[in-house]
Enzyme design. Structure first.
Site, short mmCIF file in Angstrom:
data_model
loop_
_atom_site.label_atom_id
_atom_site.label_comp_id
_atom_site.label_asym_id
_atom_site.label_seq_id
_atom_site.Cartn_x
_atom_site.Cartn_y
_atom_site.Cartn_z
CE1 TYR A 116 28.72 -53.49 -47.38
CE2 TYR A 116 29.41 -55.75 -47.97
CZ TYR A 116 29.55 -54.62 -48.49
OH TYR A 116 28.59 -53.67 -49.60
CD GLU A 204 26.41 -51.56 -48.06
OE1 GLU A 204 26.45 -50.57 -47.60
OE2 GLU A 204 27.62 -51.81 -47.92
#
Ligand code: ADP
Ligand code: MG
Length: 394
Positions: A116, A204
């Protein structure tokens, strides 16, 4: 403002953030052609909606998943057919889901590891922050809640910018081998430049993957742009897709109203963001639920007030309207005239509770009294909120 994944992919390419090849399609035929053009061994078909959790989402037809691997352009076409025009429900869309108008066909890659990576504004530190985790691919909010030590944060100095030592530090924390460190550093620099140059508030990547042939690739992307800076980026502003936005908010933006749609049933019309927030709080305090945030601003015109009313009345969820105006710059008689105009031109058949205070309040109240419109006046904010809540439960 948000954009679609296929648009994010193009921005990644432009700024040098490595990502799989991909093409967008609006029909099954286009999907087949898009897949052929990729000339890839294996493919993935991805529903394009402004929400995450697509992989685990469900279509109204019962078809499972908005992200599917396949091997041929023909299969891509069949998958596109199952997704296009359908509503996809994910944990981020709410139960009503979102309609899939486009799919992206991308090259599918063999994943060795999912991570991530995000870049966003840290409001407390007043600078950008990189958030990273080895636990990519799944729900990052859960990782943060259950195993917060697995979330790495690294602030970026606003004047110095992203520094090479920070890339080395993050690379180590994420467990990259020394030869991956170079690729990761390049990716971070490109991502940071994209973030700053485009006035993003969030980029993101979930997942950022290491492939089995040892490439580092951004497989998914969510962008958020600072709306107040969009005037500097006409090419980004063009990427806006109003069909993905709350129709009430799209309409409000046409009249320059600061409106945010919510799930409750008490429509609020307030002047000043702070007063609008406390109005929502006090409605909650008395057991009600606001249908929206609306700050008509200090210098609203009669026309804006009328339009604001139209949006509130046009919302089928709204069962009562609470007007809370403190006339400072905004004068009470202007608001009163707006209410009267709106009530005359629109068929308002729900309770209307009005609290006016401040500049020209007498004139405002007089106008309302003489108009003959059915409304309930309130003496103060608590009184107004209580009356609004009571009018619904009555
Ligand atoms: P969402 O977050 O909306 O579910 P993603 O783009 O993250 O959508 O896709 C979900 C999962 O599908 C990813 O975590 C990844 O495992 C897989 N996936 C997505 N894109 C690709 C790709 N190009 N190649 C291989 N797998 C992919
Ligand atoms: Mg994802």
């Amino acid at each position: 403002m948000n954009i679609h994944e296929y648009q994010a992919r193009e921005l990644f390419e432009r700024f040098g953030v490595p990502t799989p090849k991909g093409n967008v399609a609006a029909t099954p035929e286009e999907a087949e052609k898009a897949a052929s053009r990729l000339n890839a061994k294996s493919l993935v078909v991805k529903a394009q909606i402004h929400a995450g959790g697509r992989g685990k989402g469900t279509f109204e037809s019962g078809f499972q998943g908005g992200v599917h691997l396949c091997a041929s352009p023909g299969e891509a076409r069949d998958l596109a057919e199952k997704m296009l025009g359908q509503t996809l429900v994910t944990h981020q869309t709410g139960p009503e889901g979102k309609t899939v108008n486009k799919v992206m066909i991308a090259e599918s890659v063999d994943i060795a590891n999912e991570l991530y990576l995000a870049l966003l504004m840290d409001r407390e530190q007043e600078c950008p922050v990189i958030v990273a985790s080895t636990e990519g691919g799944m729900d990052i909010e859960r990782v943060a809640a259950e195993t917060p030590d697995k979330i790495i944060r690294e602030n970026i100095h606003p004047a110095l910018g992203f520094q090479p030592y920070q890339a080395r530090k993050l690379s180590k924390l994420l467990g990259f081998s020394p030869d991956k460190m170079r690729d990761f550093g390049k990716l971070l620099h490109a991502l940071h430049r994209l973030f700053i140059d485009s006035d993003c508030s969030l980029v993101e990547i979930n997942p950022l993957v290491v492939t089995t042939d040892d490439r580092l690739l951004a497989l998914d992307a969510k962008f958020n742009f600072d709306d107040n800076a969009l005037f500097r980026h006409p090419t980004i502003a063009e990427l806006r897709d109003p069909s993905e936005e709350d129709p009430r908010e799209v309409e409000a933006s046409e009249f320059d109203l600061n409106y945010i749609g919510l799930e409750g049933n008490i429509g609020c019309m307030v002047n000043g963001a702070g007063l609008a927030m406390s109005t929502m709080d006090i409605i909650k305090h008395f057991g009600g639920d606001p249908a929206n945030f609306l700050d008509v601003g200090g210098g609203a015109t009669e026309e804006q007030v009328t339009n604001a009313f139209r949006i509130l009345v046009g919302d089928p969820k709204v069962k009562a309207i609470l007007v809370n105006i403190f006339g400072g710059i905004m004068k009470c008689d202007i608001i009163a005239q707006g209410i009267i105009n709106a009530a005359k031109s629109l068929d308002i058949n729900i309770p209307l509770i009005v609290r006016l205070e401040g500049t020209n309040v007498k004139k405002g109240r007089q106008l309302l009294d003489e108009s003959g419109i059915a409304l309930t006046t309130a003496t103060d904010l608590s009184d107004a909120a209580q009356k609004a809540v009571a009018s619904i439960s009555a």
